[in-house]
Design a protein around this motif. Structure first.
Motif, mmCIF file in Angstrom:
data_model
loop_
_atom_site.group_PDB
_atom_site.id
_atom_site.type_symbol
_atom_site.label_atom_id
_atom_site.label_comp_id
_atom_site.label_asym_id
_atom_site.label_seq_id
_atom_site.Cartn_x
_atom_site.Cartn_y
_atom_site.Cartn_z
ATOM 1 N N ALA A 158 0.813 -1.215 0.000
ATOM 2 C CA ALA A 158 0.000 0.000 0.000
ATOM 3 C C ALA A 158 0.839 1.254 0.000
ATOM 4 O O ALA A 158 0.345 2.327 -0.364
ATOM 5 C CB ALA A 158 -0.928 0.003 1.217
ATOM 6 N N ALA A 159 2.127 1.167 0.416
ATOM 7 C CA ALA A 159 2.990 2.344 0.446
ATOM 8 C C ALA A 159 4.432 1.893 0.333
ATOM 9 O O ALA A 159 4.805 0.825 0.826
ATOM 10 C CB ALA A 159 2.778 3.137 1.734
ATOM 11 N N CYS A 160 5.254 2.717 -0.333
ATOM 12 C CA CYS A 160 6.654 2.359 -0.554
ATOM 13 C C CYS A 160 7.473 3.634 -0.672
ATOM 14 O O CYS A 160 7.005 4.640 -1.223
ATOM 15 C CB CYS A 160 6.796 1.512 -1.813
ATOM 16 N N ALA A 161 8.709 3.601 -0.125
ATOM 17 C CA ALA A 161 9.605 4.746 -0.197
ATOM 18 C C ALA A 161 10.987 4.261 -0.619
ATOM 19 O O ALA A 161 11.482 3.261 -0.101
ATOM 20 C CB ALA A 161 9.682 5.450 1.158
ATOM 21 N N GLY A 162 11.614 4.938 -1.600
ATOM 22 C CA GLY A 162 12.960 4.596 -2.044
ATOM 23 C C GLY A 162 13.016 3.524 -3.113
ATOM 24 O O GLY A 162 14.084 2.941 -3.349
ATOM 25 N N SER A 163 11.903 3.227 -3.757
ATOM 26 C CA SER A 163 11.900 2.168 -4.773
ATOM 27 C C SER A 163 12.493 2.673 -6.082
ATOM 28 O O SER A 163 12.500 3.876 -6.371
ATOM 29 C CB SER A 163 10.474 1.669 -4.997
ATOM 30 N N ILE A 164 12.970 1.693 -6.889
ATOM 31 C CA ILE A 164 13.537 2.008 -8.208
ATOM 32 C C ILE A 164 12.574 1.599 -9.317
ATOM 33 O O ILE A 164 12.282 2.371 -10.230
ATOM 34 C CB ILE A 164 14.897 1.303 -8.382
ATOM 35 N N GLY A 165 12.081 0.361 -9.239
ATOM 36 C CA GLY A 165 11.215 -0.169 -10.293
ATOM 37 C C GLY A 165 9.767 -0.203 -9.887
ATOM 38 O O GLY A 165 9.396 0.072 -8.742
ATOM 39 N N PRO A 166 8.870 -0.610 -10.817
ATOM 40 C CA PRO A 166 7.428 -0.607 -10.551
ATOM 41 C C PRO A 166 6.914 -1.903 -9.921
ATOM 42 O O PRO A 166 5.782 -1.940 -9.460
ATOM 43 C CB PRO A 166 6.825 -0.406 -11.932
ATOM 44 N N LEU A 167 7.741 -2.986 -9.919
ATOM 45 C CA LEU A 167 7.212 -4.281 -9.481
ATOM 46 C C LEU A 167 6.757 -4.269 -8.030
ATOM 47 O O LEU A 167 5.744 -4.893 -7.684
ATOM 48 C CB LEU A 167 8.276 -5.371 -9.681
ATOM 49 N N ILE A 168 7.498 -3.592 -7.159
ATOM 50 C CA ILE A 168 7.148 -3.624 -5.739
ATOM 51 C C ILE A 168 5.795 -2.972 -5.476
ATOM 52 O O ILE A 168 5.075 -3.360 -4.555
ATOM 53 C CB ILE A 168 8.259 -2.957 -4.903
ATOM 54 N N HIS A 169 5.415 -1.998 -6.318
ATOM 55 C CA HIS A 169 4.115 -1.348 -6.131
ATOM 56 C C HIS A 169 2.975 -2.262 -6.544
ATOM 57 O O HIS A 169 1.835 -2.051 -6.105
ATOM 58 C CB HIS A 169 4.062 -0.046 -6.946
ATOM 59 N N GLU A 170 3.260 -3.268 -7.370
ATOM 60 C CA GLU A 170 2.217 -4.194 -7.838
ATOM 61 C C GLU A 170 2.290 -5.536 -7.118
ATOM 62 O O GLU A 170 1.627 -6.490 -7.506
ATOM 63 C CB GLU A 170 2.382 -4.411 -9.345
ATOM 64 N N TRP A 171 3.092 -5.622 -6.093
ATOM 65 C CA TRP A 171 3.341 -6.896 -5.410
ATOM 66 C C TRP A 171 2.112 -7.339 -4.628
ATOM 67 O O TRP A 171 1.590 -6.632 -3.784
ATOM 68 C CB TRP A 171 4.542 -6.728 -4.485
ATOM 69 N N ILE A 172 1.649 -8.548 -4.899
ATOM 70 C CA ILE A 172 0.567 -9.201 -4.160
ATOM 71 C C ILE A 172 1.199 -10.338 -3.356
ATOM 72 O O ILE A 172 1.855 -11.221 -3.921
ATOM 73 C CB ILE A 172 -0.529 -9.738 -5.097
ATOM 74 N N ILE A 173 0.993 -10.349 -2.042
ATOM 75 C CA ILE A 173 1.633 -11.326 -1.146
ATOM 76 C C ILE A 173 0.576 -12.300 -0.654
ATOM 77 O O ILE A 173 -0.236 -11.963 0.223
ATOM 78 C CB ILE A 173 2.301 -10.626 0.044
ATOM 79 N N PRO A 174 0.532 -13.533 -1.193
ATOM 80 C CA PRO A 174 -0.401 -14.530 -0.661
ATOM 81 C C PRO A 174 0.035 -14.972 0.734
ATOM 82 O O PRO A 174 1.230 -15.095 1.030
ATOM 83 C CB PRO A 174 -0.315 -15.682 -1.663
ATOM 84 N N VAL A 175 -0.922 -15.209 1.606
ATOM 85 C CA VAL A 175 -0.625 -15.652 2.964
ATOM 86 C C VAL A 175 -0.005 -17.040 2.909
ATOM 87 O O VAL A 175 -0.550 -17.965 2.285
ATOM 88 C CB VAL A 175 -1.905 -15.663 3.824
ATOM 89 N N GLY A 176 1.179 -17.186 3.541
ATOM 90 C CA GLY A 176 1.843 -18.475 3.612
ATOM 91 C C GLY A 176 2.850 -18.721 2.501
ATOM 92 O O GLY A 176 3.515 -19.762 2.514
ATOM 93 N N HIS A 177 3.003 -17.805 1.532
ATOM 94 C CA HIS A 177 3.931 -17.979 0.415
ATOM 95 C C HIS A 177 5.073 -16.970 0.555
ATOM 96 O O HIS A 177 4.830 -15.757 0.641
ATOM 97 C CB HIS A 177 3.214 -17.774 -0.926
ATOM 98 N N GLY A 178 6.303 -17.486 0.511
ATOM 99 C CA GLY A 178 7.469 -16.626 0.626
ATOM 100 C C GLY A 178 7.678 -16.154 2.055
ATOM 101 O O GLY A 178 6.938 -16.501 2.989
ATOM 102 N N ARG A 179 8.718 -15.361 2.228
ATOM 103 C CA ARG A 179 9.036 -14.880 3.565
ATOM 104 C C ARG A 179 7.958 -13.922 4.089
ATOM 105 O O ARG A 179 7.531 -14.023 5.245
ATOM 106 C CB ARG A 179 10.390 -14.185 3.556
ATOM 107 N N ALA A 180 7.527 -12.980 3.265
ATOM 108 C CA ALA A 180 6.488 -12.055 3.696
ATOM 109 C C ALA A 180 5.180 -12.779 3.973
ATOM 110 O O ALA A 180 4.479 -12.478 4.945
ATOM 111 C CB ALA A 180 6.284 -10.967 2.647
ATOM 112 N N GLY A 181 4.830 -13.768 3.118
ATOM 113 C CA GLY A 181 3.606 -14.540 3.355
ATOM 114 C C GLY A 181 3.694 -15.351 4.636
ATOM 115 O O GLY A 181 2.686 -15.542 5.334
#
Length: 701
Positions: free
Chosen positions: A298-321
């Protein structure tokens, strides 16, 4: 409190600088208290011991040199020795005594041949070796008396004595003592100055810390302390500056978060501060709606590319999930979850080397993830992780407030619609109530007019009936038989009752309509009480009730309508007679009182304010009607002055009457500026008290 406890409490209140100076002073005082006496004692001992040793050697030499003169009886040569000794400044005398104590030769010629028998001499004659005695002259001078036997062929032939003054030695001791004391005072003053300077130097950074703490407590979070030392105090200053900076940042975060309830603004503020406080290259916050299976950045500071703004994190997948699912940070003992493909692409696009992520938890529910990252080698220290965790806690509260505000907005919209609908309904109801109120007022006015008209119309025929009955009872038509007289008396009594009822109804209707006319004048209270009691005395006597009047000490004048006052007293006394059983007593009295702003009453001397125009605003007359009747139940006291109210008593039939007498009396009293109250106890009687202005008062009825 004991003296020791008081001293300890006073010591604890001292400043650090004062305590440090006191410690230095105490140390110097204790040191000199021990060293100075010891040095003086040693110095005195050495000087006096040296003086004694020199004196013993001198007297021994003197005795040895006198042996040839004693053997040859050549006292002329001995005189030279004695005179040479006497010329010494500190030798007060030198002599040779025979065994009986007679002076053979003396430094003072006039003493030659004198026989000494004093205790000092006797002790000197008894010596067998060189001996010293301390003696004080009449002038107060301290002397050492040295004595030794003069041996000739090892036989004592005489005693040699020398008196040496130790004034020089004592003067030297005093000089030494004064010098040492002077040095001690100088050292004490130097110690005080040094202690003061050291205390100021040591406490200066502490005072700076205290000023900084007060400044921070007063809200100045920009205050910083200059580090002047490299020791523990300097480290304390660094810790204070870090604390102040942390408080300032947290305050700024709280202020920015509390200044808006916009969810996007709140989240943007959080990631911006996370990037700055943790010295990160990138910061992001992923948030998931309640009940959703995934979170979105929902919010990001210091990013370079657009991918992080479109990141969807499913619960239980990856470190953030995994953090979303578990609601906690990855621990050292937790198996590291695999990085999801989306996560890996974002790390690659942003060039992140180190990433730290913490959960945003509220009420045991994970609302999202707050993360920071660096693009260069080097991990985050423990302070950065703790700061990130605190920001996550603030994020949870801010999210809760923003979500609550959003829900409140939705509720407000629905409430506004409901309030508008209820307002419309209430407006319609108010219109209907106003119309009903107007109708009720009209009906009440018609009722009053009807009662007044009917009462007036009924009074005329009733008066005619009463006059006819009175004429018949007076024998206008001739003598009547007893049974007819009895029936006519009943008719008369009921006619009188109806007349009283109609009169009460007429009075009540006039009072309610505001048509009662009052003509207040100065009324002598004793006279009107006498008239009322005499008119009702037959009624009381017929019932067997004593009716008494307590006359005031002096004449009391009331400022009231005479007829209305008489009507009030008749209603109250008639009620008392009605509810007092046979053998009871009724007492009517008056007195002057003062009524304060709270409408309480205070007795004054009887007659003290009667007919006193100058006392105006505080002059009142209190009327009392007391009886020994049945009394009034406590739950009825507040209602007895209501219209048509009659006290209900268990097991007794309803008392005759309309229930209007007390209501009319209360209205007439209040119309004249007075007050009425009642005191009663069941089984012991009642007391009705009312006040009216005294004649000469400035009170408008």
């Amino acid at each position: 409190m004991s003296r020791l406890a008081f001293l300890l409490q006073s010591y604890r209140r001292l400043r650090i600088q004062t305590r440090f100076a006191l410690h230095i002073i105490l140390l110097v005082v204790v040191l000199f208290s021990v060293l100075i006496p010891a040095v003086l004692l040693i110095q005195e001992s050495v000087i006096l011991r040296t003086a004694r040793e020199n004196g013993l050697r001198l007297v021994t030499i003197f005795a040895f040199s006198s042996v040839p003169a004693l053997v040859a009886d050549d006292f002329l040569g001995l005189r030279q020795v004695v005179n040479s000794l006497g010329r010494e400044g500190n030798i007060r005398y030198a002599m040779i005594l025979d065994p009986e104590g007679r002076v053979l030769i003396h430094s003072r010629v006039r003493e030659t041949g004198v026989l000494y028998k004093d205790p000092l001499t006797r002790r000197a004659l008894a010596v067998v070796e060189p001996t010293v005695q301390e003696v004080r002259t009449k002038e107060g001078e301290v002397l050492y008396d040295f004595a030794t036997p003069v041996l000739v062929l090892n036989q004592p032939r005489a005693v040699a004595r020398i008196g040496i003054s130790i004034a020089d030695e004592m003067r030297l001791i005093r000089q030494t003592r004064n010098a040492i004391l002077g040095l001690g005072v100088l050292a004490l003053i130097s110690g005080l100055v040094w202690a003061h300077l050291q205390a100021r130097r040591l406490t200066r950074p502490i005072r700076a810390l205290a000023r900084g703490a007060r400044a921070v407590a007063l809200g100045d979070l920009t205050h910083r302390i200059t580090r002047e030392r490299q020791d523990e105090v300097g480290h304390l200053a660094d810790a204070f500056n870090r604390m102040a900076e942390s408080l300032q940042v947290r305050f700024e975060v709280d202020r920015e978060l509390s200044s808006t309830l916009s969810l996007r603004t709140v989240l943007t503020t959080l990631v911006r501060h996370a990037q700055r406080l943790c010295e990160a290259d990138l910061a992001f916050l992923a948030y998931r709606e309640r009940g959703a299976s995934h979170a979105a950045v929902a919010a990001c500071a210091g990013s370079i590319g657009p991918l992080i703004h479109e990141w969807i994190i499913p619960v239980g997948h990856g470190r953030a999930g995994w953090i979303l699912q578990e609601g906690r940070m990855l621990g050292s003992d937790d198996p590291a979850p695999n990085t999801s493909p989306d996560e890996a692409r974002i790390h690659s696009e942003e060039g992140l080397v180190t990433v730290i992520q913490v959960p945003i938890t509220l009420q045991h529910t994970c609302l999202g993830v707050l993360g920071i990252g660096r693009r260069l080698e080097g991990g985050f220290n423990e302070g950065a992780i703790q700061t990130l965790a605190r920001l996550a806690d603030q994020a949870a509260v801010a999210l809760a407030n923003a979500l609550a505000y959003r829900e409140i907005e939705l509720l407000n919209l629905s409430l506004e619609a409901k309030v508008a609908e209820r307002t419309r309904e209430l407006s319609e109801a108010n219109v209907a109530l106003e119309a009903s109120h107007e109708k009720l007022k009209a009906l009440d006015r018609l009722k009053s007019e009807f009662v007044s008209n009917v009462s007036h119309e009924l009074r005329t025929p009733l008066t005619a009936v009463r006059m006819a009955v009175d004429n018949l009872l007076d024998g206008v038509t001739g003598e009547l038989p007893p049974i007819l007289q009895r029936y006519l008396s009943r008719i008369k009594n009921n006619t009188d009752r109806l007349v009283r009822l109609i009169t009460d109804l007429l009075d009540l209707s006039r009072i309610e309509a505001g048509r009662v006319e009052l003509h207040p004048t100065a009324v002598l209270t004793a006279e009107i009480i006498h008239e009322v009691t005499e008119s009702l005395r037959p009624m009381a006597s017929q019932k067997g009730v004593e009716l008494a009047v307590v006359a005031p000490a002096s004449a009391i004048m009331a400022f009231a309508d005479r007829d209305r006052l008489q009507q009030i007293l008749i209603n109250l006394v008639e009620n008392a007679v009605k509810f007092t059983p046979a053998g009871g007593r009724i007492c009517v009295s008056t007195q002057m009182v003062e009524r304060n702003t709270e409408c309480g009453l205070r007795d004054v001397e009887p007659g003290g304010l009667a007919a006193s125009p100058g006392r105006g605003d505080h002059s009142w007359i209190e009327f009392r009607v007391e009886d020994t009747g049945q009394g009034i139940p406590p739950d009825e006291l507040t209602a007895i002055f209501d219209k048509f109210h009659q006290v209900r008593r268990d097991g007794q039939r309803k008392t005759q009457g309309t229930g209007l007498g007390l209501a009319i009396a209360k209205s007439l009293i209040e119309l004249q500026g007075g007050r009425i109250r009642v005191e009663s106890e069941v089984g012991r009687g009642s007391r009705f008290l009312f006040t009216l202005p005294a004649a000469g008062s400035n009170i408008e009825p």
